[in-house]
Design a protein around this motif. Structure first.
Motif, PDB file in Angstrom:
ATOM      1  N   ILE A 135       0.840  -1.196   0.000  1.00  0.00           N
ATOM      2  CA  ILE A 135       0.000   0.000   0.000  1.00  0.00           C
ATOM      3  C   ILE A 135       0.874   1.244   0.000  1.00  0.00           C
ATOM      4  O   ILE A 135       1.828   1.355   0.744  1.00  0.00           O
ATOM      5  N   VAL A 139       0.458   5.569   0.038  1.00  0.00           N
ATOM      6  CA  VAL A 139      -0.499   6.619   0.343  1.00  0.00           C
ATOM      7  C   VAL A 139       0.039   7.935  -0.164  1.00  0.00           C
ATOM      8  O   VAL A 139       1.212   8.254   0.020  1.00  0.00           O
ATOM      9  N   ARG A 193      -6.837   0.695  -7.520  1.00  0.00           N
ATOM     10  CA  ARG A 193      -6.628   1.466  -6.314  1.00  0.00           C
ATOM     11  C   ARG A 193      -7.940   1.759  -5.614  1.00  0.00           C
ATOM     12  O   ARG A 193      -9.002   1.842  -6.236  1.00  0.00           O
ATOM     13  N   LYS A 243      -7.137  10.522  -0.140  1.00  0.00           N
ATOM     14  CA  LYS A 243      -6.022   9.573  -0.158  1.00  0.00           C
ATOM     15  C   LYS A 243      -6.285   8.450  -1.156  1.00  0.00           C
ATOM     16  O   LYS A 243      -7.429   8.162  -1.495  1.00  0.00           O
ATOM     17  N   TYR A 302      -4.907   4.341  -2.188  1.00  0.00           N
ATOM     18  CA  TYR A 302      -4.191   3.149  -1.767  1.00  0.00           C
ATOM     19  C   TYR A 302      -4.092   2.193  -2.961  1.00  0.00           C
ATOM     20  O   TYR A 302      -5.118   1.782  -3.514  1.00  0.00           O
ATOM     21  N   ILE A 335      -7.857  -2.008   5.341  1.00  0.00           N
ATOM     22  CA  ILE A 335      -6.777  -1.042   5.500  1.00  0.00           C
ATOM     23  C   ILE A 335      -7.002  -0.385   6.855  1.00  0.00           C
ATOM     24  O   ILE A 335      -7.958   0.354   7.049  1.00  0.00           O
ATOM     25  N   GLU A 364      -3.814   2.840   7.398  1.00  0.00           N
ATOM     26  CA  GLU A 364      -2.854   2.810   6.294  1.00  0.00           C
ATOM     27  C   GLU A 364      -2.030   1.522   6.242  1.00  0.00           C
ATOM     28  O   GLU A 364      -1.114   1.410   5.420  1.00  0.00           O
ATOM     29  N   GLU A 389      -2.237  -2.553   5.491  1.00  0.00           N
ATOM     30  CA  GLU A 389      -3.095  -3.585   4.897  1.00  0.00           C
ATOM     31  C   GLU A 389      -3.052  -4.856   5.745  1.00  0.00           C
ATOM     32  O   GLU A 389      -1.989  -5.365   6.081  1.00  0.00           O
TER      33      GLU A 389
END
Length: 530
Positions: free
Chosen positions: A59, A61, A217, A228, A230, A263, A266, A268
């Protein structure tokens, strides 16, 4: 300027401000009462600030804005949920939309589809429907207002007052995602691109979505939050997102493998090697309970991995036994529950056992472990605690867990092999069949006979939540209902052969006639299923 003239001027300005404020409040009240009018078509926004470079499958960000205002979290926002709502509730069945007052909306029943793509809030006081690519808002009185056209997907939030919409041609980069403010008739543009599925936070101010424009994503965006993105390993399908966008739950699928992930701030976390079609979330979406091939699992935000509560899942089913709940989608069994702890809302059962949960971190308690003959359970979380009523060797029995121990009591003893019964949702009203007669049993009172089913044997009883009555079949012909005494019997129709439950949140009464035609009872109306 002298003091007298100054005071007069100040008073005049104050009066003007007061009148403007009063008119604003009146206009807002009128708006809420009358519903929301159609949206304009200006709901688009450039999402360049959501882009992120593709890299490894971990992931990544990227913040979308450096503005202080965009970093305000939404968990301090006031909920739009009505406290202790007790008005009509909205449901759907077989393309009919109805409320708990028995009013039926038939405008969307065309006989061409199995369901309506409609979501309701937790109190079922508001609904959002997508029908023929038009999005509608429906209030508790079943008044309908168009929100937008050219809509492929929409959904209302748990608290109510907001919904999300995806507008534009499916599969193209020109789709637009926005939040619609039901109270104020305004839109908050969130993204433009090839958007494949979205979910909205409980308070309605955050949306998580799958942006297929380039790299797979998940994006989060909303009202007054930082945007944001991911990167995901495979194609995601978002299920739920928290109010502050720190918890996102999603299925991930590919040609070789499927899985379910979250998630968590932030990070996973893989929760299951299985694509989940059933899961349960607390109202803040910080906890989840689900079942896969490894067992019944529980996960809370901040945990590094899910906890397996039991590995034995043979014939095991979840039951929402207390409080209100919101189905996230009609397509699957994902629910947000009106609770902070699963032990206040969830139970489980198999064919011959019933289970409750105990503690803030749930532990499984078997209510029926000392009764091998117990079966056919009805469950509810009551003031006494988790309660289960069932049949055991012909007796009507009750199991209660008070937080410390399980108590078994016999509600009614018979010499039969089994006993057929029906209850209301809170288990304080029970009807059962004995010698082909219908009996009613209330807590701390003796059972009384309330209906004679005639000469032909009938073993079917069904509780109807709209009428708060028990339905039965008499003489293989008459559909009848009974209340709580023998003077409260009604014949509903004269062409009933057998009862059947109807799919839906309320489990309405349905029945077949002798020609195998199927019917639904909604309030005072009988409607034939197509």
């Amino acid at each position: 300027m002298n003091k007298k003239r100054t005071n007069l001027l100040v008073g005049f300005i104050s009066a003007i401000v007061f009148i403007i404020g009063a008119l604003s409040v009146f206009s807002l009240g009128k708006l809420i009462k009358n519903g929301s009018p159609s949206l304009s078509d200006s709901s688009s926004v450039d999402t360049a600030n959501l882009e992120i470079k593709s890299g490894n499958t971990d992931i990544e960000v990227k913040s979308g804005s450096n503005d202080d205002e965009s970093k305000i979290h939404t968990n301090n926002e006031d909920s739009r949920r009505t406290a202790n709502y007790s008005g009509p509730t909205i449901s759907q069945v077989d393309q009919y939309i109805y409320n708990s007052d028995g009013k039926i909306l038939k405008d969307f029943h065309d006989g061409e589809r199995y369901y309506l793509d409609m979501t309701v809030n937790a109190d079922a006081s508001e609904a959002v429907l997508v029908y023929d690519n038009v999005c509608y808002y429906i209030d508790a009185e079943l008044n309908v207002t168009e929100i937008a056209s050219d809509v492929s997907e929409a959904g209302i939030c748990f608290d109510g007052g907001y919904c999300y919409c995806i507008k534009g041609e499916v599969g193209t980069p020109n789709q637009e995602l926005f939040i619609y403010d039901i109270w104020n008739q305004t839109t908050e543009p969130l993204a433009k691109g090839n958007i494949i599925g979205a979910c909205i936070s409980p308070n309605g101010r955050v949306v998580a979505f799958y942006d297929h424009t380039g790299t797979d994503r998940i994006c989060t965006a909303g009202i007054d939050i930082e945007k944001k993105t991911y990167i995901t390993e495979n194609s995601p399908s978002v299920v739920a997102v928290s109010n502050d966008a720190t918890m996102i739950y999603f299925n991930e699928y590919s040609s070789s493998k499927d899985c379910f992930k979250c998630i968590d701030h932030e990070q996973e976390i893989k929760l299951s090697e299985k694509f989940l079609l059933e899961s349960y979330f607390t109202k803040s979406c910080d906890q989840i309970m689900y079942m896969d091939n490894d067992g019944v699992k529980y996960y809370k935000a901040g945990d590094s991995e899910p906890t397996i509560l039991t590995e034995d899942t043979e014939d095991l089913k979840f039951d929402i036994a207390g409080g209100k709940k919101m189905p996230i989608s009609f397509f699957s069994d994902h629910y947000i529950l009106d609770t902070d702890f699963f032990s206040d809302a969830m139970m489980m059962h198999s064919f011959d056992d019933c289970y409750a949960f105990s503690g803030n971190t749930p532990k499984i308690i078997c209510l029926t472990k000392d009764d091998e003959k117990a079966k056919y359970f009805q469950m509810a979380i009551t003031a006494e605690g988790p309660v289960c009523i069932g049949s055991s060797d012909g007796d009507l029995v009750k199991f209660t867990y008070d937080g410390k121990e399980v108590t078994r009591s016999v509600l009614y003893h018979t010499d039969e092999i089994s006993i057929d019964f029906a209850t209301n949702k809170t288990l304080d009203k029970i009807w059962f069949i004995l010698d082909n007669d219908v009996y009613y049993l209330e807590k701390d009172k003796d059972a009384i006979m309330v209906a004679d089913q005639g000469s032909k044997i009938n073993l079917d009883l069904m509780y109807d939540s709209l009428s708060d009555r028990c339905f039965y079949v008499k003489e293989d012909k008459y559909l009848c209902s009974v209340g709580t005494n023998s003077y409260d019997n009604e014949t509903v129709c004269d062409y009933c052969h057998m009862l059947t439950y109807v799919t839906g949140e309320d489990h309405l009464v349905g029945f077949y006639d002798h020609d195998s035609h199927r019917y639904i009872v909604i309030g005072d109306e009988i409607l034939e299923e197509e």
